[in-house]
Design a protein around this motif. Structure first.
Motif, short mmCIF file in Angstrom:
data_model
loop_
_atom_site.label_atom_id
_atom_site.label_comp_id
_atom_site.label_asym_id
_atom_site.label_seq_id
_atom_site.Cartn_x
_atom_site.Cartn_y
_atom_site.Cartn_z
N UNK A 20 0.86 -1.18 0.00
CA UNK A 20 0.00 0.00 0.00
C UNK A 20 0.90 1.23 0.00
N UNK A 21 0.42 2.30 -0.59
CA UNK A 21 1.19 3.54 -0.75
C UNK A 21 0.69 4.59 0.23
N UNK A 22 1.63 5.18 0.96
CA UNK A 22 1.31 6.19 1.96
C UNK A 22 2.07 7.46 1.61
N UNK A 23 1.40 8.61 1.72
CA UNK A 23 2.04 9.90 1.45
C UNK A 23 1.91 10.78 2.70
N UNK A 24 3.05 11.05 3.36
CA UNK A 24 3.07 11.81 4.60
C UNK A 24 3.64 13.21 4.38
N UNK A 25 3.38 14.08 5.33
CA UNK A 25 3.83 15.46 5.23
C UNK A 25 5.12 15.67 6.02
N UNK A 26 6.24 15.65 5.30
CA UNK A 26 7.54 16.03 5.86
C UNK A 26 7.81 15.35 7.21
N UNK A 27 8.55 16.05 8.09
CA UNK A 27 8.91 15.47 9.38
C UNK A 27 7.71 15.42 10.32
N UNK A 28 6.87 16.45 10.29
CA UNK A 28 5.73 16.50 11.21
C UNK A 28 4.78 15.35 10.97
N UNK A 29 4.43 15.13 9.71
CA UNK A 29 3.52 14.03 9.38
C UNK A 29 4.14 12.67 9.65
N UNK A 57 6.15 4.17 1.92
CA UNK A 57 5.87 5.45 2.56
C UNK A 57 6.71 6.53 1.89
N UNK A 58 6.05 7.54 1.35
CA UNK A 58 6.74 8.69 0.80
C UNK A 58 6.43 9.91 1.66
N UNK A 59 7.38 10.83 1.69
CA UNK A 59 7.18 12.06 2.46
C UNK A 59 7.69 13.23 1.65
N UNK A 60 6.96 14.33 1.70
CA UNK A 60 7.40 15.53 1.01
C UNK A 60 8.56 16.19 1.75
N UNK A 61 9.42 16.83 0.99
CA UNK A 61 10.59 17.53 1.53
C UNK A 61 10.63 18.93 0.93
N UNK A 62 11.24 19.87 1.63
CA UNK A 62 11.43 21.21 1.09
C UNK A 62 12.30 21.15 -0.17
N UNK A 63 12.37 22.25 -0.92
CA UNK A 63 13.19 22.28 -2.13
C UNK A 63 14.65 22.02 -1.76
N UNK A 64 15.39 21.42 -2.66
CA UNK A 64 16.74 20.95 -2.36
C UNK A 64 17.66 22.06 -1.87
N UNK A 65 17.56 23.24 -2.48
CA UNK A 65 18.52 24.30 -2.16
C UNK A 65 18.36 24.87 -0.76
N UNK A 66 17.25 24.52 -0.06
CA UNK A 66 16.99 25.11 1.25
C UNK A 66 17.06 24.12 2.41
N UNK A 116 14.91 25.38 6.90
CA UNK A 116 13.76 26.26 6.76
C UNK A 116 12.51 25.53 7.24
N UNK A 117 11.42 26.27 7.35
CA UNK A 117 10.16 25.69 7.79
C UNK A 117 9.80 24.49 6.92
N UNK A 118 9.45 23.38 7.58
CA UNK A 118 9.02 22.14 6.96
C UNK A 118 10.12 21.38 6.22
N UNK A 119 11.39 21.74 6.50
CA UNK A 119 12.48 20.90 6.01
C UNK A 119 12.54 19.65 6.89
N UNK A 120 12.72 18.50 6.27
CA UNK A 120 12.84 17.23 6.98
C UNK A 120 14.32 16.96 7.19
N UNK A 121 14.84 17.39 8.33
CA UNK A 121 16.27 17.30 8.61
C UNK A 121 16.68 15.84 8.77
N UNK A 122 17.75 15.43 8.05
CA UNK A 122 18.19 14.02 8.07
C UNK A 122 17.00 13.09 7.83
N UNK A 123 16.32 13.35 6.73
CA UNK A 123 15.05 12.67 6.46
C UNK A 123 15.16 11.15 6.48
#
Length: 528
Positions: free
Chosen positions: A65-74, A94-103, A108-115
């Motif tokens: 099954x495919x899961x889409x989570x929101x960054x580190x918080x989700x 499980x996939x999770x969104x990450x901030x744009x690569x350059x940031x 920055x807000x909603x960056x997944x640090x050491x994702x």
């Protein structure tokens, strides 16, 4: 030229991953925008419920099954539910969104640090692709490794600006890739094990969740019949791998060292199939094995084989091993076991339903092939005493013991089953962890039946406080919750019952409803 997003949707489609469970945030929008029409998005209101719904869907479906989570918080919100997926060997992608690569490095807000580190050690594999062009290959990697033995959840973090980048040349090859396990017992290993079983005076089978997951229940029955051997379910049972009214069935082993040794004391050869050795819970130390007993474990999980504190282990395909072994042992060496005695009459209570009475009524009125997703830990003994389970994939329980699996998993399991009725048996303490899944059931008109066994307390903890001689402990009671009213607030039809007659009428009405229904049953407090 196709972009990374388009190729990824093609890849997911090639693996029949067209249902996405999620709760989106800003980082996920570039992937979800303009989702192809043949994909289905199942919205949950909290990531813990999202992941548990996906888990129930995967378990019932028998595939990913495919899961889409929101960054580190989700991801953080989903980690509690993820513990169950690990021990049930659910191949969740499980996939999770990450901030744009350059940031990312700026935090920055909603960056997944050491994702890639965030979900460890709960996932089997995790990564954040090194560049946009590696996203499709990384997701392909995740899908394959999740489904190779031993199956388990995986995690991929994707910067949201990657989706619009040009896909790499050769990405179409990913759509044609297949991987499969070819590990099986050798003829010599099989012959040696069959000889050991034939030579044992009192062999016993201990079956685990992998038997049910691999559709090997019938093979286990054949082996038990030919051996004339009793069968136990391994402790901390998250699935039911053997028919519960078969003459060989003896119940579920206790999750304690001494308890298991006592239960298996009369046996000289213990064959454990598709289970760890063993998943203990209550600390009751003792000898790991009865004196003179030999233990052999069959599993597809090298980790389970390696960490066991005793016995021998063979790592390979469990269904293949059971099927071949059933044909290799010599039948008729032991007398046929007598039929099981008549089931004791279900106990009844005064002003409330006794759980045994409720389960007996379910046995009588629910479809024979109903699927039960259970998270009422204080009623475990009552459930196994009264229920008849004979069909593969009929029982799911939180594999790690963490609450919040049951109600959402029942919704997910029903989404996977058009042909079978799913019934969630949820304690009132457990229900609050995943209650938002009721909204999803109502929103998508998923015809799951949720039965809340309401006793106003954390019943299993009350029992455990006695075991630990802890005395009176705060935070044990959860009175004053009206689950019928909560369900109606989420859009689910609901009723409250206190008697067997009321429960039977409510159940019969729910079975024909074609939509989600919740039954709140006032029940007597029992011990596991």
């Amino acid at each position: 030229m196709a972009d990374v997003r388009d190729v990824t949707y093609d890849l997911l489609r090639s693996h029949d991953l067209t249902t996405i469970f999620g709760n989106p945030g800003s980082n996920e929008l570039p992937f979800l925008a303009g989702m192809p029409e043949d994909f289905r998005y199942v919205l949950g209101l909290h990531e813990g419920a999202v992941l548990a719904m996906a888990d129930g869907y995967a378990l019932a479906r028998g595939s990913s099954a495919l899961v889409n989570l929101h960054a580190a918080a989700g991801t953080g919100n989903a980690l509690g539910a993820l513990t169950n997926s690990v021990y049930s060997h659910s191949p969740l992608i499980i996939t999770a969104g990450q901030q744009v690569r350059s940031t990312i490095g700026q935090e920055v807000m909603l960056a997944n640090v050491d994702a890639a580190e965030l979900p460890k050690p709960l996932v089997k594999w995790s990564c954040e692709p090194s560049c946009a062009q590696d996203v499709p290959r990384s997701i392909s990697h995740a899908i394959h490794i999740a489904n190779l033995p031993a199956k388990g959840p995986v995690y991929v973090s994707v910067p949201y600006d990657d989706w619009a980048q040009e896909a790499p040349e050769g990405a179409q090859h990913l759509l044609e890739r297949k991987t499969a396990s070819a590990g099986a017992l050798s003829e010599a290993q099989l012959a040696e094990l069959a000889e050991a079983l034939d030579g044992a005076q009192h062999p016993v089978l201990v079956l685990g969740p992998e038997v049910d997951a691999e559709h090997a229940n019938d093979d286990a029955v054949r082996l038990a019949d030919r051996l004339g051997a009793p069968v136990w379910i391994a402790p901390s049972a998250s699935r039911c791998p053997f028919p519960t009214r078969h003459r060989s069935f003896r119940g579920v082993l206790p999750a304690a060292v001494q308890g298991i040794t006592d239960a298996l004391r009369e046996h000289d050869l213990i064959l454990v199939v598709g289970a760890p050795v063993f998943r203990y819970h209550q600390f009751v130390p003792g000898e790991y094995l009865p004196a003179g007993a030999r233990l052999v474990q069959l599993t597809s999980d090298p980790g389970e084989a390696a960490r066991a504190p005793m016995g021998e282990a063979l790592v390979g395909d469990v269904k293949d091993a059971l099927s071949r072994l059933a044909g290799a042992v010599t039948p008729g060496l032991r007398p046929e076991l007598p039929p099981l005695p008549e089931r004791p009459a279900a106990r009844t209570a005064g002003e409330r339903l006794h759980p045994e009475e409720l389960f007996a009524l379910l046995r009588e009125h629910a479809p024979e092939d109903a699927v039960y997703v259970k998270e009422s830990t204080a009623t475990t003994g009552a459930f196994w005493a009264q229920m008849d389970l004979s069909t593969q994939g009929s029982y799911f329980f939180p594999a790690s013991g963490g609450l919040g699996f049951g109600l959402p998993a029942a919704v997910g399991a029903q989404l996977a089953h058009d042909e079978r009725q799913v019934i969630g048996l949820i304690g009132d303490g457990s229900a609050n962890y995943g209650i938002t899944a009721l909204w999803t059931a109502a929103r998508y008109r998923i015809p799951v039946i949720v039965i809340i066994l309401k006793n106003g307390t954390y019943g299993a903890l009350r029992w455990f406080s006695k075991v630990l001689d802890a005395g009176e402990v705060p935070g044990m009671d959860v009175p004053g919750i009206d689950f019928a009213q909560i369900a109606r607030g989420y859009g689910v039809d609901a009723t409250s019952v206190r008697t067997g007659a009321e429960f039977t009428a409510a159940l019969k009405s729910a079975l024909g409803a074609g939509k989600p229904v919740l039954i709140e049953a006032e029940t007597e407090l029992t011990e596991p």
